[in-house]
Design a protein around this motif. Structure first.
Motif, PDB file in Angstrom:
ATOM      1  N   PHE A 217       0.821  -1.173   0.183  1.00 33.85           N
ATOM      2  CA  PHE A 217      -0.042  -0.043  -0.078  1.00 33.85           C
ATOM      3  C   PHE A 217       0.899   1.327   0.236  1.00 33.85           C
ATOM      4  O   PHE A 217       0.604   2.154  -0.804  1.00 33.85           O
ATOM      5  N   TRP A 218       1.862   1.304   0.779  1.00 30.60           N
ATOM      6  CA  TRP A 218       2.699   2.602   0.808  1.00 30.60           C
ATOM      7  C   TRP A 218       3.631   2.723  -0.292  1.00 30.60           C
ATOM      8  O   TRP A 218       3.833   3.813  -0.581  1.00 30.60           O
ATOM      9  N   SER A 219       4.099   1.790  -0.749  1.00 29.96           N
ATOM     10  CA  SER A 219       5.150   1.706  -1.836  1.00 29.96           C
ATOM     11  C   SER A 219       4.306   1.866  -3.315  1.00 29.96           C
ATOM     12  O   SER A 219       5.037   2.434  -4.115  1.00 29.96           O
ATOM     13  N   ILE A 220       3.220   1.040  -3.310  1.00 35.37           N
ATOM     14  CA  ILE A 220       2.491   1.318  -4.767  1.00 35.37           C
ATOM     15  C   ILE A 220       1.210   1.935  -4.637  1.00 35.37           C
ATOM     16  O   ILE A 220       1.126   3.016  -5.418  1.00 35.37           O
ATOM     17  N   THR A 221       0.162   1.465  -3.912  1.00 35.78           N
ATOM     18  CA  THR A 221      -0.874   1.993  -3.878  1.00 35.78           C
ATOM     19  C   THR A 221      -0.997   3.765  -3.692  1.00 35.78           C
ATOM     20  O   THR A 221      -1.605   4.589  -4.469  1.00 35.78           O
ATOM     21  N   ARG A 222      -0.086   4.158  -2.532  1.00 37.57           N
ATOM     22  CA  ARG A 222      -0.256   5.601  -2.299  1.00 37.57           C
ATOM     23  C   ARG A 222       0.337   6.479  -3.263  1.00 37.57           C
ATOM     24  O   ARG A 222      -0.371   7.432  -3.484  1.00 37.57           O
ATOM     25  N   PRO A 223       1.528   6.250  -3.800  1.00 34.62           N
ATOM     26  CA  PRO A 223       1.825   6.970  -5.060  1.00 34.62           C
ATOM     27  C   PRO A 223       0.882   7.072  -6.219  1.00 34.62           C
ATOM     28  O   PRO A 223       0.610   8.020  -6.725  1.00 34.62           O
ATOM     29  N   MET A 224       0.506   5.737  -6.552  1.00 35.16           N
ATOM     30  CA  MET A 224      -0.344   5.710  -7.621  1.00 35.16           C
ATOM     31  C   MET A 224      -1.742   6.294  -7.742  1.00 35.16           C
ATOM     32  O   MET A 224      -2.374   6.500  -8.777  1.00 35.16           O
ATOM     33  N   ILE A 225      -2.238   6.701  -6.482  1.00 32.57           N
ATOM     34  CA  ILE A 225      -3.608   7.312  -6.569  1.00 32.57           C
ATOM     35  C   ILE A 225      -3.400   8.553  -6.112  1.00 32.57           C
ATOM     36  O   ILE A 225      -4.279   9.420  -5.350  1.00 32.57           O
ATOM     37  N   GLY A 226      -2.077   9.014  -6.344  1.00 31.22           N
ATOM     38  CA  GLY A 226      -1.980  10.627  -5.739  1.00 31.22           C
ATOM     39  C   GLY A 226      -2.789  11.470  -6.295  1.00 31.22           C
ATOM     40  O   GLY A 226      -3.400  12.592  -5.936  1.00 31.22           O
ATOM     41  N   GLN A 227      -3.309  11.472  -7.693  1.00 28.45           N
ATOM     42  CA  GLN A 227      -4.350  12.314  -8.307  1.00 28.45           C
ATOM     43  C   GLN A 227      -5.606  12.265  -7.731  1.00 28.45           C
ATOM     44  O   GLN A 227      -6.387  13.296  -7.286  1.00 28.45           O
ATOM     45  N   ALA A 228      -6.108  11.022  -7.571  1.00 28.75           N
ATOM     46  CA  ALA A 228      -7.215  10.927  -6.779  1.00 28.75           C
ATOM     47  C   ALA A 228      -7.281  11.577  -5.529  1.00 28.75           C
ATOM     48  O   ALA A 228      -8.333  12.210  -4.826  1.00 28.75           O
ATOM     49  N   THR A 229      -6.471  11.336  -4.623  1.00 30.57           N
ATOM     50  CA  THR A 229      -6.166  11.947  -3.535  1.00 30.57           C
ATOM     51  C   THR A 229      -6.036  13.590  -3.298  1.00 30.57           C
ATOM     52  O   THR A 229      -6.801  14.231  -2.458  1.00 30.57           O
ATOM     53  N   THR A 230      -5.575  14.034  -4.415  1.00 34.36           N
ATOM     54  CA  THR A 230      -5.561  15.649  -4.638  1.00 34.36           C
ATOM     55  C   THR A 230      -7.035  15.941  -4.586  1.00 34.36           C
ATOM     56  O   THR A 230      -7.445  16.912  -4.140  1.00 34.36           O
ATOM     57  N   ILE A 231      -7.545  15.206  -5.725  1.00 33.74           N
ATOM     58  CA  ILE A 231      -8.975  15.825  -6.108  1.00 33.74           C
ATOM     59  C   ILE A 231      -9.973  15.467  -4.768  1.00 33.74           C
ATOM     60  O   ILE A 231     -10.726  16.599  -4.216  1.00 33.74           O
ATOM     61  N   VAL A 232     -10.023  14.482  -3.881  1.00 28.50           N
ATOM     62  CA  VAL A 232     -10.716  14.311  -2.836  1.00 28.50           C
ATOM     63  C   VAL A 232     -10.243  15.408  -1.672  1.00 28.50           C
ATOM     64  O   VAL A 232     -11.404  16.082  -1.033  1.00 28.50           O
ATOM     65  N   LEU A 233      -9.059  15.530  -1.532  1.00 24.75           N
ATOM     66  CA  LEU A 233      -8.716  16.691  -0.287  1.00 24.75           C
ATOM     67  C   LEU A 233      -9.294  18.109  -0.706  1.00 24.75           C
ATOM     68  O   LEU A 233      -9.722  18.733  -0.135  1.00 24.75           O
ATOM     69  N   ALA A 234      -9.018  18.483  -2.128  1.00 26.48           N
ATOM     70  CA  ALA A 234      -9.581  19.859  -2.678  1.00 26.48           C
ATOM     71  C   ALA A 234     -11.149  19.732  -2.539  1.00 26.48           C
ATOM     72  O   ALA A 234     -11.619  20.847  -1.937  1.00 26.48           O
TER      73      ALA A 234
END
Length: 308
Positions: A217-234
């Motif tokens: 999760f930390w090494s693969i999932t977290r970096p790969m969903i960076g754009q989704a995280t940006t959208i959710v936080l905004a």
């Protein structure tokens, strides 16, 4: 006998080329109606509101320019400062709760369980309901002797029974739970879209190298969903900062001013008290806060994506 004219080698004779009309000018005419509508509905009211924020307008035809007097009053207004504090607390709590819970649900439903489609629909369904209806529903849920109190009493947790919307220490958190419950489905869907774009080969390679679930999760999932995280936080931060409907229906800013937000304060000043100049000053401050926080947040998350 008449001779037959044969076509020149290479096929039929070339036809004179037609000049192509430039498409740029034509395409702009299709945008003009939308630009006019946008200017009338958005740009003009926004600029007018920015001007009236510097006046003493109270609904009359001739407002007077008073400079920054409304903003000076806003800084000294204890009720406005309390509303700003409530707005920031609500926004941060909604961002944390909605983002974390949405990510957990997305990870859980991004599996091969049979009921995943049904569960996705159930979690997303509250997003389709009007905020006013959600406020009325949860106002009933929080009522004295209502469903929440009944469930807590039924399982022997009478000590947890509260005056959920009448106690100033828990009323704001009750509203936060309602907002998170309604909008967590949107965060879940955005995270699901990001998770489904992660190649399975990466997980398989990591598993062969002995990486556990947390490491994957930390090494693969977290970096790969960076754009989704940006959208959710905004989206969650902006939504929390301008929240109005649920607070207005459930508590009307009470008890006292314990749940009053800047949006609700602006509504009272403009539509109840008729202080249009002061109310538009609050709206202008809220707009600037939303813009600054959104800019900082998006810049920080994008920088994190690049580093990852």
């Amino acid at each position: 006998m008449t001779s037959v004219q044969t076509a020149p080698l290479g096929g039929l004779a070339r036809q004179p080329e037609r000049r192509r009309r430039p498409r740029t000018r034509v395409s702009w005419w299709f945008i003009v109606p939308a630009l006019v509508a946008y200017g009338v509905v958005v740009v003009y009211p926004s600029l007018s509101g920015a001007y009236y924020a510097f006046t003493d307008w109270n609904g009359g035809p001739y407002p007077s320019f008073i400079g920054g007097a409304n903003f000076a009053e806003l800084v000294q207004d204890e009720r406005a400062l309390a509303s700003l504090r409530n707005t920031l607390v609500l926004s941060v709590a909604v961002v944390i709760g909605q983002s974390l819970l949405g990510l957990v649900l997305a990870l859980a439903l991004n599996t091969a369980i049979r009921s995943r489609n049904l569960l996705r629909t159930l979690f997303f369904a509250p997003m389709l309901l009007p905020p006013i209806a959600i406020g009325v529903l949860w106002q009933f849920m929080y009522s004295r002797g209502g469903p929440i109190d009944t469930v807590l009493s039924g399982i022997g947790l009478d000590a947890l029974v509260q005056n959920w919307l009448g106690d100033s220490s828990v009323a704001l958190w009750s509203v936060i739970v309602t907002v998170v419950w309604q909008h967590v489905g949107l965060s879940m869907v955005i995270f699901l879209a990001g998770l489904q774009g992660v190649p399975e080969e990466l997980y398989e390679a990591a598993s062969l190298n002995g990486a556990g679930r947390w490491r994957r999760f930390w090494s693969i999932t977290r970096p790969m969903i960076g754009q989704a995280t940006t959208i959710v936080l905004a989206l969650t931060m902006i939504g929390g900062l301008k929240l109005f409907d649920q607070v207005f229906v459930m508590t009307s800013g009470g008890p006292g001013y314990a749940t009053e937000t800047l949006s609700l304060l602006m509504y009272r000043e403009v539509f109840v008290l008729g202080h249009y100049g002061y109310g538009t000053a609050i709206a202008l401050v809220l707009t600037m806060i939303v813009a600054m926080i959104a800019f900082v947040q998006i810049s920080a998350t994008r920088r994190g994506e690049v580093e990852a």
